[in-house]
Design a protein around this motif. Structure first.
Motif, PDB file in Angstrom:
ATOM      1  N   THR A 110     -39.445   7.142   2.943  1.00  0.00           N
ATOM      2  CA  THR A 110     -38.773   6.008   3.563  1.00  0.00           C
ATOM      3  C   THR A 110     -37.655   5.476   2.681  1.00  0.00           C
ATOM      4  O   THR A 110     -37.818   5.305   1.470  1.00  0.00           O
ATOM      5  N   SER A 111     -36.523   5.217   3.298  1.00  0.00           N
ATOM      6  CA  SER A 111     -35.451   4.450   2.670  1.00  0.00           C
ATOM      7  C   SER A 111     -35.137   3.279   3.591  1.00  0.00           C
ATOM      8  O   SER A 111     -35.535   3.271   4.756  1.00  0.00           O
ATOM      9  N   ALA A 112     -34.425   2.276   3.065  1.00  0.00           N
ATOM     10  CA  ALA A 112     -34.220   1.077   3.878  1.00  0.00           C
ATOM     11  C   ALA A 112     -32.899   0.411   3.545  1.00  0.00           C
ATOM     12  O   ALA A 112     -32.353   0.557   2.449  1.00  0.00           O
ATOM     13  N   TRP A 113     -32.417  -0.339   4.511  1.00  0.00           N
ATOM     14  CA  TRP A 113     -31.291  -1.237   4.302  1.00  0.00           C
ATOM     15  C   TRP A 113     -31.593  -2.536   5.030  1.00  0.00           C
ATOM     16  O   TRP A 113     -32.595  -2.623   5.747  1.00  0.00           O
ATOM     17  N   MET A 114     -30.778  -3.534   4.825  1.00  0.00           N
ATOM     18  CA  MET A 114     -31.070  -4.842   5.374  1.00  0.00           C
ATOM     19  C   MET A 114     -29.778  -5.539   5.775  1.00  0.00           C
ATOM     20  O   MET A 114     -28.745  -5.400   5.109  1.00  0.00           O
ATOM     21  N   ILE A 115     -29.832  -6.273   6.880  1.00  0.00           N
ATOM     22  CA  ILE A 115     -28.757  -7.184   7.249  1.00  0.00           C
ATOM     23  C   ILE A 115     -29.276  -8.590   6.992  1.00  0.00           C
ATOM     24  O   ILE A 115     -30.253  -9.023   7.599  1.00  0.00           O
ATOM     25  N   ASP A 173     -37.420  -1.543  -5.340  1.00  0.00           N
ATOM     26  CA  ASP A 173     -38.499  -0.654  -5.790  1.00  0.00           C
ATOM     27  C   ASP A 173     -39.211   0.013  -4.613  1.00  0.00           C
ATOM     28  O   ASP A 173     -39.807   1.084  -4.764  1.00  0.00           O
ATOM     29  N   LEU A 174     -39.138  -0.615  -3.434  1.00  0.00           N
ATOM     30  CA  LEU A 174     -39.781  -0.062  -2.240  1.00  0.00           C
ATOM     31  C   LEU A 174     -38.810   0.719  -1.355  1.00  0.00           C
ATOM     32  O   LEU A 174     -39.145   1.072  -0.228  1.00  0.00           O
ATOM     33  N   GLY A 175     -37.603   0.974  -1.855  1.00  0.00           N
ATOM     34  CA  GLY A 175     -36.687   1.848  -1.134  1.00  0.00           C
ATOM     35  C   GLY A 175     -35.457   1.191  -0.551  1.00  0.00           C
ATOM     36  O   GLY A 175     -34.616   1.874   0.048  1.00  0.00           O
ATOM     37  N   LEU A 176     -35.292  -0.129  -0.698  1.00  0.00           N
ATOM     38  CA  LEU A 176     -34.085  -0.779  -0.179  1.00  0.00           C
ATOM     39  C   LEU A 176     -32.899  -0.394  -1.050  1.00  0.00           C
ATOM     40  O   LEU A 176     -32.898  -0.656  -2.258  1.00  0.00           O
ATOM     41  N   ASN A 177     -31.891   0.225  -0.462  1.00  0.00           N
ATOM     42  CA  ASN A 177     -30.742   0.659  -1.250  1.00  0.00           C
ATOM     43  C   ASN A 177     -29.416   0.080  -0.795  1.00  0.00           C
ATOM     44  O   ASN A 177     -28.380   0.326  -1.418  1.00  0.00           O
ATOM     45  N   ALA A 178     -29.407  -0.699   0.300  1.00  0.00           N
ATOM     46  CA  ALA A 178     -28.153  -1.262   0.782  1.00  0.00           C
ATOM     47  C   ALA A 178     -28.426  -2.545   1.563  1.00  0.00           C
ATOM     48  O   ALA A 178     -29.454  -2.659   2.236  1.00  0.00           O
ATOM     49  N   VAL A 179     -27.485  -3.480   1.447  1.00  0.00           N
ATOM     50  CA  VAL A 179     -27.585  -4.745   2.169  1.00  0.00           C
ATOM     51  C   VAL A 179     -26.221  -5.064   2.772  1.00  0.00           C
ATOM     52  O   VAL A 179     -25.193  -4.946   2.089  1.00  0.00           O
TER      53      VAL A 179
END
Length: 412
Positions: free
Chosen positions: A173-178, A194-200
């Motif tokens: 899993t990878s993740a991003w956030m708005i 650390d849990l995979g968030l790489n972009a916001v």
């Protein structure tokens, strides 16, 4: 082939101008630049000469054949399931244009009425991940890409962290956030990364004076610009998160965008940031934007993009019209949008809105005949005072100018 690998297509010069043009593949674009033509296809971007194009602006067959041979007609294979989850439908800001509003604030303040408040729970996460596993197995996808969405997703940080932690148990899993980033502390940023968030992705409403008048706290109407920039800078010190900075353009922000670009370059690391500019419209909530896609707006967009590039920011590269993995398939084949209560929507713009549900994660999607009128795609609900041709001309003009500048400055 990516935009950074744009190629010159070598073709013979003895092409007959009377040869019928070859049809463009679905979504492809052919744009006339200052010195050459640009072909934007599913597989990348290529430079063409006048001898490759008909007088009417179509591809000559030999050019079409060469583009096909170099992979420009072939779309990349979808490798990840795209899952959007609203961790909270509430928001701590009161922006008048938000598509999750149901109307304008009749008192002229910072509290426009919104969709109902719901919050992601552990039980709903269980249902979401079970649904996701079934969907991924059906299409043979083994990777998961999660978008943490809201409202403001960080109004439920526990839900964000639990979702990412448990998702890793079912698939890489990878993740991003708005996010509006007002609640993004360095500690929380580290835990998410650390849990995979790489972009916001974070939005700015013009330069600081305009932003602090428009993008304001829902409870107190307070300014947010310095808080947002400070939080991004602090999170950048402790994580490798990359940032997409969306600049909303309207009649209220237009005059300050030039100074905003310079201000952001002085406060943040441009190499970690992608800048993009978006003219905002109304989704039926009564928001008015009198700025049109004509007049000086195309030249202004091009000026902002050039300045951003010169300051070291990344700028999104033009491409073919691509089908959205999430809302572009009426059966939710490659992705899903899930509200905090587990209801399914076709896209971000209808998530959490009454009467727009297309199913639930517990029971799956409703039959097609029941969802046909509720299945909308990106931007379908936005209302503009111009027709589709005007909008297309605007995009073509801005994209052509950007490609020309990238070539001129050796960035292709």
């Amino acid at each position: 082939m990516s935009i950074d690998q744009a190629v010159n297509i070598g073709l013979p010069v003895n092409l007959s101008p009377t040869t019928p043009p070859a049809p463009l593949p679905s979504g492809a674009r052919l744009l006339k630049g200052e010195r050459n033509w640009w072909f934007l296809g599913p597989g990348g971007v290529a430079r063409l000469r006048d001898r490759h194009v008909t007088p009417e602006g179509g591809l000559l067959p030999d050019a079409e054949q060469r583009l096909h041979e170099t992979g420009m007609f072939g779309a990349g294979r979808i490798r990840s399931y795209s899952l959007t989850v609203l961790t909270s439908t509430h928001c701590n800001l009161g922006c008048g244009y938000c598509f999750q509003n149901t109307a304008q604030d009749q008192l002229g303040g910072s509290r426009p009425p919104r969709i109902a408040q719901t919050r992601l729970t552990s039980d709903t996460i269980t249902d979401i991940l079970g649904f996701t596993e079934r969907q991924m197995a059906e299409v043979g996808l083994e990777k998961l890409r999660i978008l943490l969405f809201g409202g403001e997703p960080l109004l439920n940080p526990r839900g964000c962290l639990e979702l990412l932690e448990r998702a890793a148990e079912i698939a890489p899993t990878s993740a991003w956030m708005i996010s509006n980033a007002t609640l993004l502390t360095p500690s929380l940023a580290r835990r998410l990364a650390d849990l995979g968030l790489n972009a916001v992705q974070v939005t700015f409403d013009g330069d600081k004076p305009d932003h602090d008048r428009i993008r304001i706290g829902r409870a107190d109407g307070g300014a947010t610009f310095d808080k947002i920039v400070g939080n991004i800078a602090k999170a950048s010190e402790d994580t490798s998160i990359k940032w997409t900075l969306r600049v909303n353009v309207s009649q209220e922000t237009f005059h300050g965008v030039d100074s905003l670009v310079d201000r952001l370059a002085g406060a943040l690391d441009p190499a970690r940031c992608t800048l993009y500019f978006a003219r905002i419209g109304d989704v039926g909530v009564g928001y008015e934007n009198s700025l049109l896609h004509t007049g000086e707006l195309p030249a202004a967009f091009s000026r902002w993009q050039r300045r951003a590039l010169d300051l070291g920011f990344h700028v999104g590269r033009p491409g073919a019209h691509q089908t959205c993995a999430t809302c572009g398939h009426t059966d939710g084949r490659y992705g899903a949008v899930v509200s905090a209560d587990g209801t399914l929507a076709s896209c971000w713009e209808t998530a959490g809105k009454p009467d727009w549900e297309v199913g639930t994660v517990a029971d799956g999607y409703l039959p097609g005949e029941e969802t046909r009128d509720k299945w909308i795609g990106c931007q379908d609900l936005y209302r503009y005072d111009e027709d589709a041709r005007t909008l297309a001309r605007f995009r073509d003009s801005v994209d052509t100018a950007l490609l020309d500048y990238l070539q001129e400055t050796g960035r292709l």
